[in-house]
Design a protein around this motif. Structure first.
Motif, mmCIF file in Angstrom:
data_model
loop_
_atom_site.group_PDB
_atom_site.id
_atom_site.type_symbol
_atom_site.label_atom_id
_atom_site.label_comp_id
_atom_site.label_asym_id
_atom_site.label_seq_id
_atom_site.Cartn_x
_atom_site.Cartn_y
_atom_site.Cartn_z
ATOM 1 N N ASN A 73 42.918 40.867 42.883
ATOM 2 C CA ASN A 73 42.917 39.652 43.985
ATOM 3 C C ASN A 73 44.348 38.972 43.995
ATOM 4 O O ASN A 73 44.695 38.348 43.013
ATOM 5 C CB ASN A 73 42.014 38.633 43.594
ATOM 6 N N ARG A 74 44.872 39.002 45.291
ATOM 7 C CA ARG A 74 46.113 38.424 45.411
ATOM 8 C C ARG A 74 46.067 37.030 46.360
ATOM 9 O O ARG A 74 46.885 36.203 46.737
ATOM 10 C CB ARG A 74 47.204 39.293 46.075
ATOM 11 N N GLU A 112 42.163 34.466 41.507
ATOM 12 C CA GLU A 112 43.624 34.725 41.787
ATOM 13 C C GLU A 112 44.034 35.670 40.551
ATOM 14 O O GLU A 112 43.872 35.376 39.480
ATOM 15 C CB GLU A 112 44.482 33.950 42.219
ATOM 16 N N ASN A 113 44.746 36.997 40.872
ATOM 17 C CA ASN A 113 45.406 37.863 39.893
ATOM 18 C C ASN A 113 44.270 38.484 38.856
ATOM 19 O O ASN A 113 44.926 38.989 37.789
ATOM 20 C CB ASN A 113 46.552 37.077 39.211
ATOM 21 N N GLN A 169 34.598 44.413 36.054
ATOM 22 C CA GLN A 169 35.789 43.317 35.579
ATOM 23 C C GLN A 169 36.670 44.190 34.802
ATOM 24 O O GLN A 169 36.239 44.735 33.878
ATOM 25 C CB GLN A 169 35.371 42.091 35.065
ATOM 26 N N ALA A 170 37.983 44.209 35.139
ATOM 27 C CA ALA A 170 38.900 45.067 34.358
ATOM 28 C C ALA A 170 39.510 43.934 33.241
ATOM 29 O O ALA A 170 39.420 42.964 33.411
ATOM 30 C CB ALA A 170 39.983 45.573 35.257
ATOM 31 N N GLY A 171 39.971 44.608 32.133
ATOM 32 C CA GLY A 171 40.575 43.754 31.180
ATOM 33 C C GLY A 171 39.441 43.289 30.195
ATOM 34 O O GLY A 171 38.462 43.850 29.828
ATOM 35 N N ASP A 172 39.776 42.319 29.772
ATOM 36 C CA ASP A 172 38.830 41.645 28.684
ATOM 37 C C ASP A 172 37.537 41.033 29.173
ATOM 38 O O ASP A 172 37.244 40.525 29.993
ATOM 39 C CB ASP A 172 39.582 39.998 28.029
#
Length: 172
Positions: A73-74, A112-113, A169-172
């Motif tokens: 998301n930007r 965002e991000n 959700q990507a990542g943690d």
């Protein structure tokens, strides 16, 4: 014994405290409704960076491959609700890739991000000679095109032997 009257300052202070506690003041200072946060809207493809890979490519016909697709998301906080729309395109051929029947969609809020991901799983073989992967969001008709370089996708009865997972959700 007769009760003594309270001094004026004590009465004035008590009245002020009562009015403040009851919200009896004027709301014309503009913060009526302060603290209410609007729910984020649906994500728009134009506010996301869409990237595929690195893939676990199916090397030969009959093998299964997996292509992760990341959406970052930007823009402002937004919501993904449902499954991604995925289409394989090549020449005059265009086929939609169905959602994995075992998967359950979940609603994700992306700040965002923050990145969400899904995986396209496919069987390599004759059927769909794709050169592009088109990704769209739930309820959206526009899509982001990505190059497809993972070989032909097997098809049976015009349907690709492929599926997409739900957003995660990507990542943690």
């Amino acid at each position: 014994m007769r009760p003594r009257p309270l001094p004026f300052t004590v009465l004035a202070l008590a009245g002020t405290l009562l009015l403040g506690a009851c919200g009896g003041g004027d709301d014309s200072d503009g913060d009526a409704g302060a603290g209410t946060v609007a729910a984020p809207g649906a994500c728009a493809i134009g506010d996301l960076t869409v990237e595929a890979g690195p893939a676990a490519e199916a090397p030969v016909a009959g093998d299964t491959g997996n292509v992760p697709v990341n959406l970052t998301n930007r823009g402002e906080e937004c919501v993904l609700d449902g499954f991604p729309g995925v289409r394989l395109e090549g020449g005059d051929t265009s086929v939609d890739v169905p959602a994995d029947e075992a998967a359950t969609a979940q609603q994700l809020t992306l700040a965002e991000n923050v990145t969400a991901t899904f995986t396209l799983t496919y069987v390599r073989g004759e059927g769909v000679d794709a050169d592009q992967l088109r990704v769209s969001l739930p309820g959206g008709d526009q899509g982001a095109g990505l190059p497809w370089s993972y070989g032909p996708v097997a098809a049976a009865g015009g349907a690709p032997e492929a599926s997409v997972s739900a957003f995660q959700q990507a990542g943690d």
